[in-house]
Motif scaffolding. Structure first.
Motif, PDB file in Angstrom:
ATOM      1  N   TYR A 203      32.468  30.395  39.814  1.00  9.40           N
ATOM      2  CA  TYR A 203      32.033  31.501  40.674  1.00  9.40           C
ATOM      3  C   TYR A 203      32.584  32.837  40.153  1.00  9.40           C
ATOM      4  CZ  TYR A 203      31.469  34.605  44.630  1.00  9.40           C
ATOM      5  OH  TYR A 203      31.140  35.690  45.417  1.00  9.40           O
TER       6      TYR A 203
ATOM      7  N   ILE B 113      37.386  35.371  47.012  1.00  6.52           N
ATOM      8  CA  ILE B 113      37.206  33.941  46.761  1.00  6.52           C
ATOM      9  C   ILE B 113      38.220  33.211  47.635  1.00  6.52           C
ATOM     10  CG2 ILE B 113      37.310  32.104  45.047  1.00  6.52           C
ATOM     11  CD1 ILE B 113      36.783  34.237  42.885  1.00  6.52           C
TER      12      ILE B 113
ATOM     13  N   GLU C 164      37.934  26.863  50.326  1.00  5.87           N
ATOM     14  CA  GLU C 164      36.536  26.511  50.580  1.00  5.87           C
ATOM     15  C   GLU C 164      35.872  25.845  49.366  1.00  5.87           C
ATOM     16  OE1 GLU C 164      35.310  29.833  53.939  1.00  5.87           O
ATOM     17  OE2 GLU C 164      34.650  30.153  51.868  1.00  5.87           O
ATOM     18  N   TYR C 165      36.633  25.686  48.290  1.00  7.97           N
ATOM     19  CA  TYR C 165      36.106  25.075  47.071  1.00  7.97           C
ATOM     20  C   TYR C 165      36.738  23.702  46.862  1.00  7.97           C
ATOM     21  CZ  TYR C 165      34.122  29.623  45.897  1.00  7.97           C
ATOM     22  OH  TYR C 165      33.397  30.788  45.914  1.00  7.97           O
ATOM     23  N   ASN C 166      36.002  22.821  46.218  1.00 12.43           N
ATOM     24  CA  ASN C 166      36.484  21.450  45.993  1.00 12.43           C
ATOM     25  C   ASN C 166      37.392  21.329  44.774  1.00 12.43           C
ATOM     26  OD1 ASN C 166      35.039  20.268  48.174  1.00 12.43           O
ATOM     27  ND2 ASN C 166      33.155  20.452  46.959  1.00 12.43           N
ATOM     28  N   SER C 167      37.309  22.294  43.855  1.00  6.29           N
ATOM     29  CA  SER C 167      38.100  22.186  42.628  1.00  6.29           C
ATOM     30  C   SER C 167      38.314  23.563  42.013  1.00  6.29           C
ATOM     31  CB  SER C 167      37.376  21.297  41.607  1.00  6.29           C
ATOM     32  OG  SER C 167      36.162  21.928  41.193  1.00  6.29           O
TER      33      SER C 167
ATOM     34  N   GLU D   5      35.188  24.920  40.219  1.00  4.03           N
ATOM     35  CA  GLU D   5      34.205  25.631  41.060  1.00  4.03           C
ATOM     36  C   GLU D   5      34.617  27.087  41.263  1.00  4.03           C
ATOM     37  OE1 GLU D   5      33.356  23.699  44.735  1.00  4.03           O
ATOM     38  OE2 GLU D   5      32.709  21.826  43.796  1.00  4.03           O
ATOM     39  N   ILE D   6      35.905  27.311  41.491  1.00  2.00           N
ATOM     40  CA  ILE D   6      36.429  28.678  41.661  1.00  2.00           C
ATOM     41  C   ILE D   6      36.199  29.472  40.379  1.00  2.00           C
ATOM     42  CG2 ILE D   6      38.549  30.043  41.963  1.00  2.00           C
ATOM     43  CD1 ILE D   6      39.598  27.649  43.693  1.00  2.00           C
TER      44      ILE D   6
END
Length: 312
Positions: free
Chosen positions: A304, A290, A294-297, A300-301
């Motif tokens: 996933y 991960i 590349e994630y906005n928040s 989101e992490i």
């Protein structure tokens, strides 16, 4: 594997966000956390080792943390033995074990069921080897190791971890068997675990380095100087005094360097350590990476990671 214990491992370099993610996932999956950090095992070394605070743990039980006095040494074999008991206990209570940390040798040895015989130790010989390393450099020890175990010498050359190099030489002297042979024999014993592996990293290395630099500044605000002085002035083991966060500040306490110079050195050594951690974990093709930048928040992490565990 049938009858194997399901575990989740969360690995990655320092300052990548393992603590927060693992706590949130453990709360969702009814889990408990088993630390895989070779410095967080020690008591009284809270700030430098980035040991989670009670607030950060957020009610999730954490195991294998702060249980060992800093004047004691601790081996990989001891870790595998103790962590295995923790996992068995967590599993027996219907909870999901999470193995979380950045010490790759601990994680790999535990999940792959690799055992290192601890029957014989020669502390006097280890002291002699340490002296050789201090006087002639790590390369001299690697040359000694390559004479009888070139595979281990090659494997350890990248990380340049003097403790592991010395252990590999001493292991051969005391057992007549190379560490390489021991690892190969251990691989014949199947692992009792079925692991879902998550790894945190940054696609842009500078993002990770900025996080590391910020973490060091926060540690100083939280009292790292006072902790370091107490640890350095204590009768502690060779291992604990050598922890990143303490040894870099020694010149400041001795008056030979400014605090600013020592802090910059600490940041640099931590960045180098992170790079070695990434190199180690990248060898494991089973890790679901991960890239946090590349994630906005965080949400989101988390989403996933949760989906990966549910699939696994």
């Amino acid at each position: 594997m049938e009858n194997s214990i399901k575990v989740v491992s969360i690995v990655g370099p320092t300052a990548s966000g393992k603590t927060k993610l693992s706590v949130e996932l453990a709360k969702h999956f009814n889990g408990e956390i088993v630390s895989a950090d070779s410095m967080q095992i020690y008591s009284g070394m809270q700030i430098a080792t980035a040991k989670p605070t009670k607030a950060e743990m957020d009610g999730v039980p954490h195991h294998m943390m702060g249980f060992l006095p800093p004047d004691k040494t601790y081996s990989v074999a001891s870790y595998v033995n103790d962590a295995s008991k923790c996992i068995a206990d967590i599993h027996s209570r219907g909870m999901l074990p999470f193995i979380v940390g950045g010490t790759g040798l601990y994680v790999d040895s535990l999940l792959n069921n690799i055992s290192f015989s601890d029957d014989k130790r020669d502390e006097e010989y280890c002291s002699r080897l340490r002296k050789i390393g201090e006087e002639d450099g790590t390369d001299r020890l690697l040359d000694m190791l390559s004479e009888f175990d070139p595979e281990s010498a090659q494997r350890l050359r990248g990380g340049r971890n003097i403790k592991r190099i010395i252990r590999a030489i001493e292991f051969y002297k005391t057992t007549g068997k190379t560490i390489t042979e021991q690892i190969k024999e251990s691989h014949n014993i199947p692992s009792p675990y079925s692991a879902v592996k998550l790894g945190l990293n940054c696609r842009d290395r500078q993002v990770l380095y900025d996080r590391i630099n910020r973490r060091v500044d926060i540690m100083l605000d939280e009292g790292l100087l006072e902790e370091a002085q107490r640890v350095i002035n204590s009768e502690l083991s060779y291992t604990s005094v050598k922890a990143i966060g303490y040894k870099e500040l020694i010149p400041y306490f001795k008056g030979s360097k400014s605090l600013n110079d020592c802090v910059e050195k600490l940041k640099m050594e931590t960045r180098r350590y992170a790079k070695r951690q990434i190199t180690w974990f990248k060898r494991d093709t089973e890790i679901n990476w991960i890239y946090i930048d590349e994630y906005n928040s965080f949400e989101e992490i988390y989403s996933y990671a949760k989906a990966v565990i549910e699939r696994g």
